[in-house]
Design an enzyme around this catalytic site. Structure first.
Site, PDB file in Angstrom:
ATOM      1  N   CYS A  73      21.868  83.799  81.290  1.00 53.50           N
ATOM      2  CA  CYS A  73      21.709  82.505  80.628  1.00 53.50           C
ATOM      3  C   CYS A  73      21.892  82.352  79.432  1.00 53.50           C
ATOM      4  O   CYS A  73      21.954  81.423  78.585  1.00 53.50           O
ATOM      5  CB  CYS A  73      20.127  82.223  81.198  1.00 53.50           C
ATOM      6  SG  CYS A  73      18.934  83.306  80.872  1.00 53.50           S
ATOM      7  N   HIS A 238      13.671  83.876  80.076  1.00 53.93           N
ATOM      8  CA  HIS A 238      14.839  82.572  80.471  1.00 53.93           C
ATOM      9  C   HIS A 238      15.103  82.034  79.221  1.00 53.93           C
ATOM     10  O   HIS A 238      14.196  81.681  78.516  1.00 53.93           O
ATOM     11  CB  HIS A 238      14.291  81.825  81.634  1.00 53.93           C
ATOM     12  CG  HIS A 238      15.477  81.068  82.228  1.00 53.93           C
ATOM     13  ND1 HIS A 238      16.624  81.590  82.460  1.00 53.93           N
ATOM     14  CD2 HIS A 238      15.297  79.975  82.464  1.00 53.93           C
ATOM     15  CE1 HIS A 238      17.329  80.444  82.758  1.00 53.93           C
ATOM     16  NE2 HIS A 238      16.794  79.468  82.906  1.00 53.93           N
ATOM     17  N   ASN A 263      18.017  73.271  81.831  1.00 56.93           N
ATOM     18  CA  ASN A 263      17.829  74.790  82.484  1.00 56.93           C
ATOM     19  C   ASN A 263      19.211  75.012  83.064  1.00 56.93           C
ATOM     20  O   ASN A 263      19.728  74.191  83.903  1.00 56.93           O
ATOM     21  CB  ASN A 263      16.881  74.552  83.444  1.00 56.93           C
ATOM     22  CG  ASN A 263      16.612  75.863  84.332  1.00 56.93           C
ATOM     23  OD1 ASN A 263      17.065  76.787  83.847  1.00 56.93           O
ATOM     24  ND2 ASN A 263      15.499  75.905  84.985  1.00 56.93           N
TER      25      ASN A 263
END
Length: 653
Positions: A73, A238, A263
């Protein structure tokens, strides 16, 4: 892992032997959850995944990044920066490449990645990892758009494998994709007195308001390191993208700041007051509610400022970059038009003096910074990873001396970097008593030594000379770095190097009889000054053959590289050399292909010294020694001395 099935192309398409469609490109040590899919992953080209693949979409929203099974990510958030700037996108993905519908299509794809001061062009094939016929790692919102998974593959090649991308820093990926700077702003402080908490709160408020001004120019990412109770849906470690900020008025006329969060997982994971249908929307006009909710794409949600500061731990923001390639200050919006960069190294026992608590601190690399006019100046120390470097072809390779170091993607972030810091002193003139200067307080310095790839200072500097000293926290901690300076005004940067008369004398040869050969050469810009192995021009360096004669065993050989300097010249180039063994039967092998292989022995990191030397044992055979400066196009003359011990067999009467 097995090869995917699909339509057989009419002509042979490119297959990247350096990054093949094999487990070696997927995994480094099978330590991540990817290992469970080892037998199920296939490799397919885009035209085998969908009927009409495209590199870019017509609608930018269709190219929005989405994360797959890979824990990258941090990299995908940085990729979103390219969607904000056509200039940056074309810098990383050169336009005009043949795509799948073109007659010239060859099955290859080229990107540029910024690595340690240079843009490195990396080419790979377009075979992508899939599960059940679909992309299993990154993909775009529309799965027939392929710029993102192809860029991800190039980045995986640079790092050695896809699994090497598991866990990282958004700031590092931003620098790799822009060549600029990135900052991390912590949203959490150490709890103290009430006054400290108040000051922290006001600072956080100012930070969010600052983002309003920067949202259209900069990539803004936010991270959760450890979720609070009630917000577990955000995940742990994250990274998210801050895709928009809006300042609204509630029905009482009070200001409300909302942040739109994306996200990369591609799903909405927020259950706060401003979720779709949440009670927060009752505070604003229904038309505003309808407008903002209609803007949400898959995986996006709105968060109010107070919730944001409570639930997120960190912001990463990239410095804006103009089409002319100039960075823009995050704080004053001024253009940082003047840039300088120099490489350096902390060498154990020589220039790795440790932090200011160590008596060896003055031995650290030192640089003169001359500021010609009042300027806003950024000084950055960028470390080279102790585990990986990128070679001429964009492939990851182990650094010399680190081939036995083990590393897991699940390791602590920063484990493969030293804890580094940077301090700056103002001096009246260049000829100063360095020990005395370094014993006084600096005018600027990093708050602490950090296990980050890059640390930097922001200073408002008046004209004059400054002494910059980058250091590791621990003494004798080796490493290489690049010192970068960005300034609104004119600056110059130079290294303080060892004085020739103080250079260490050449070590005496061990006892015995030695045969010596001296070879003279030179580095010429654009011809024979290829720089270190980090640059594609490395094979153009001078290359000298030598041989070790047959005998009962390996011979003792000392190779010495001496750069020619005037007696008063204190400015040495950083120099080093590599030794390559010519394979049996390869007596006529040309130098360039040989130099693309791994060297047998190396005298690196490159050192600011008049002379470097290596004593080694070499078996009989043919070799080539390649002397180089660290940076390409650095001119100079040199002598290579090869001394081989002569083993005399006893004679019998």
């Amino acid at each position: 892992m097995r090869a995917g099935r699909g339509a057989t192309p009419a002509r042979e398409l490119f297959r990247d032997a350096a990054f093949p469609a094999a487990d070696s490109s997927l995994f480094c040590d099978l330590s991540t959850p990817l290992a469970q899919f080892r037998e199920d992953i296939t490799w397919r080209r885009p035209q085998e995944i969908c009927a009409m693949p495209r590199l870019f979409p017509d609608d930018p929203q269709e190219g929005q990044v989405k994360q797959g099974l890979l824990g990258d990510c941090w990299f995908l958030c940085a990729c979103a920066a390219l969607q904000k700037s056509r200039h940056l996108l074309e810098q990383v993905i050169p336009p005009g490449q043949p795509s799948w519908a073109d007659q010239e299509y060859q099955g290859s794809f080229t990107c540029r990645i910024w690595q340690f001061g240079r843009w490195v062009e990396v080419t790979t094939d377009d075979r992508l990892p899939c599960l059940a016929g679909r992309l299993c790692f990154s993909r775009c919102q529309r799965e027939d758009v392929f710029w993102l998974p192809l860029l991800e593959k190039v980045y995986a090649k640079v790092h050695g494998s896809y699994e090497h991308l598991w866990a990282g820093q958004v700031a590092d990926a931003l620098v790799d994709l822009t060549g600029g700077l990135a900052e991390r702003w912590s949203l959490k402080g150490v709890a103290g007195s009430g006054g400290q908490q108040d000051r922290l709160g006001r600072w956080e408020h100012r930070t969010c308001r600052q983002l309003l001004r920067l949202k259209d120019q900069s990539l803004i990412s936010c991270s959760v390191l450890s979720p609070r109770a009630g917000a577990r849906e955000l995940g742990e470690f994250h990274a998210f993208i801050v895709s928009d900020l809006r300042e609204l008025q509630d029905q009482a006329g009070q200001s409300i700041l909302l942040l739109r969060i994306q996200n990369p997982w591609g799903r909405r994971c927020w259950q706060g007051l401003w979720r779709e249908g949440g009670e927060g929307w009752s505070q604003v006009d229904a038309a505003v509610t309808s407008e903002l909710l209609s803007q949400l794409q898959e995986g996006e949600f709105w968060v109010e400022e107070e919730e944001f500061l409570r639930e997120f731990d960190e912001i990463t923001i990239g410095y804006p970059i103009t089409e002319a390639g100039h960075l823009q200050s995050l704080y004053t919006e001024k253009l940082l038009c003047h840039t300088r960069a120099l490489p350096g190294a902390w060498v154990k026992g020589q220039s790795a003096g440790g932090c200011r608590n160590n008596s060896g601190f003055p031995s650290n690399p030192k640089f003169w910074l001359r500021v010609s006019e009042p300027s806003e100046v950024y000084i950055a120390v960028l470390q080279r990873s102790r585990l990986r470097a990128v070679d001429w072809a964009g492939r990851a390779r182990a650094l010399v001396g680190d081939s036995h170091t083990s590393w897991s993607p699940a390791s602590i972030p920063g484990k493969h970097y030293q804890a580094v810091g940077l301090h700056l002193w103002k001096v009246e003139k260049r000829r100063v008593n360095l020990p005395r200067v370094l014993s006084t307080p600096p005018v600027a310095g990093t708050a602490c030594h950090a296990y980050d790839r890059e640390v930097h200072l922001r200073c408002e500097l008046s004209p004059g000379y400054y002494l910059a000293v980058p250091s590791t926290f621990l003494k004798d901690a080796p490493g290489e770095f690049l010192l970068r300076v960005f300034s609104t005004g004119r600056v110059s940067l130079s290294a303080i190097r060892a004085v020739a008369k103080n250079a260490s004398p050449r070590a005496a040869l061990p006892a015995g009889e030695w045969g010596t050969v001296q070879l003279r050469g030179s580095w010429r810009a654009g011809q024979t000054a290829g720089g270190s192995r980090n640059f594609a021009s490395y094979p153009t360096n001078p290359c000298f053959p030598f041989s070790v004669p047959e005998g009962p065993g390996p011979r003792c050989v000392r190779i010495t590289l001496h750069q020619h300097c005037q007696p008063r010249d204190t400015e040495f180039h950083p120099i080093g050399f590599h030794i390559f063994q010519v394979p049996e039967g390869g007596r006529s092998q040309d130098a360039p292909p040989l130099l693309l292989q791994e060297p047998l022995l190396s005298c690196v990191p490159h050192r600011y010294a008049q002379e470097v030397s290596q004593l080694c044992l070499l078996p009989p055979g043919t070799y080539r020694v390649v002397p180089s400066t660290y940076l390409p196009d650095t001119e100079g003359a040199f002598t290579v001395t090869i001394a081989t011990r002569i083993d005399r067999s006893p004679s019998w009467q």
